[in-house]
Design a protein around this motif. Structure first.
Motif, short mmCIF file in Angstrom:
data_model
loop_
_atom_site.label_atom_id
_atom_site.label_comp_id
_atom_site.label_asym_id
_atom_site.label_seq_id
_atom_site.Cartn_x
_atom_site.Cartn_y
_atom_site.Cartn_z
N ALA A 9 41.38 10.55 13.83
CA ALA A 9 42.48 11.35 14.39
C ALA A 9 42.95 12.45 13.45
N PHE A 20 47.58 8.07 14.68
CA PHE A 20 48.09 6.75 15.07
C PHE A 20 48.98 6.12 14.02
N ARG A 21 48.57 6.23 12.74
CA ARG A 21 49.25 5.45 11.70
C ARG A 21 49.98 6.30 10.67
N TRP A 27 51.23 4.75 17.02
CA TRP A 27 51.54 3.30 16.91
C TRP A 27 52.83 3.05 16.17
N THR A 172 40.31 9.69 8.71
CA THR A 172 40.47 8.36 9.29
C THR A 172 41.08 7.43 8.26
N SER A 173 41.96 6.53 8.74
CA SER A 173 42.71 5.65 7.82
C SER A 173 41.86 4.48 7.34
N ALA A 215 42.18 18.53 6.50
CA ALA A 215 40.78 18.67 6.92
C ALA A 215 40.39 20.14 7.11
#
Ligand code: APR
Length: 229
Positions: A9, A20-21, A27, A172-173, A215
């Motif tokens: 993401a 998300f995180r 989330w 990405t986490s 990024a």
């Protein structure tokens, strides 16, 4: 040199799409059990369809950023020596010119019949009263992979990881398996590994090297370096 790239993401964050995180991520605001599980969909299909309708609308309005463009440039120049795997369900890689793109978590723009497994292009707005064009069953779902379900194209991904000389994770986490374990599989196959992320991910210690930053800055610089040799 064979390169396998995994995006998350974070590569779409600068295009305005939610992660998300991160702080304020999806989330942090919603309960994934309600919105990204088969049980949640069975409990309240309308809530889940609305969640993905909102994300589909946002993805349509977003535009690819320099990180997507750089990976498309790399694929154009290196062809099949680059395998691009994404956890993302947006289409920003494709709209930047990447082809093929392996969507291991499916796509916002696909619909799936839970009864007969037929797939078709998703309407901009999906409703519980929609029906499957093949079997007529009600309440098709978005063609995305939910928690507890098997990611897509794992055979192609495993083969790319076994053959790559370099594995790069972008945005990405490293919080969700099996994607979070791809770095281990690549390393065990003898590949070098590189993490390009805004901040160290959960698996950062598993990578040979890492660069921290957005990024849109890191990926074009890395692609320029790869294409300059
Ligand atoms: N540039 C680079 N990295 C960024 C940027 C940015 N501009 N913004 C955020 N990031 C990083 C964050 O630091 C974080 O490590 O992107 C990562 C996003 O992590 P997550 O929000 O966990 O997203 P992701 O890793 O893609 O989640 C994996 O979890 O919920 C499931 O199916 C969902 O595919 C998703 C999977």
């Amino acid at each position: 040199m064979q390169i396998a790239i995994l995006t998350g993401a974070g590569i779409s964050a600068e295009s305005g799409l939610d992660t998300f995180r991160d702080a304020g991520g999806l989330w942090a605001r919603y309960d994934l059990a309600d919105l990204a599980t088969p049980e949640g969909f069975a409990r309240d299909p309308s809530l889940v369809l609305d969640f993905y309708n909102h994300r589909r609308r946002a993805a349509r309005k977003a535009t690819p950023n320099p990180a997507h463009a750089a990976l498309a440039r790399l694929q154009k120049q290196k062809g099949e020596r680059v395998t691009l795997v994404t956890q993302n369900i947006d289409d920003l890689h494709e709209r930047a010119g990447s082809d093929p793109v392996i969507h291991m978590h499916g796509s916002l723009f696909g619909a799936l019949c839970g009864a007969c497994r037929t797939r078709w292009p998703a309407a901009p707005v999906m409703r519980p009263a929609d029906t499957c064009p093949a079997c007529g069953a009600e309440s098709p779902r978005p063609d995305v992979v939910w928690f507890g379900e098997m990611p897509c194209h794992m055979d192609r991904i495993m083969s790319a990881l076994a053959q790559c000389d370099l594995f790069v994770a972008v945005g990405t986490s490293g919080a969700v398996f099996p994607a979070a374990g791809f770095v281990d599989l690549a390393r065990d196959s003898g590949a070098k590994t590189l993490e390009l992320n805004l901040e160290p991910g959960d698996r950062t210690g598993a990578f040979d090297t890492g660069r921290e930053g957005p990024a849109s800055v890191l990926v074009p610089a890395w692609v320029d370096k790869v294409l300059s040799v």
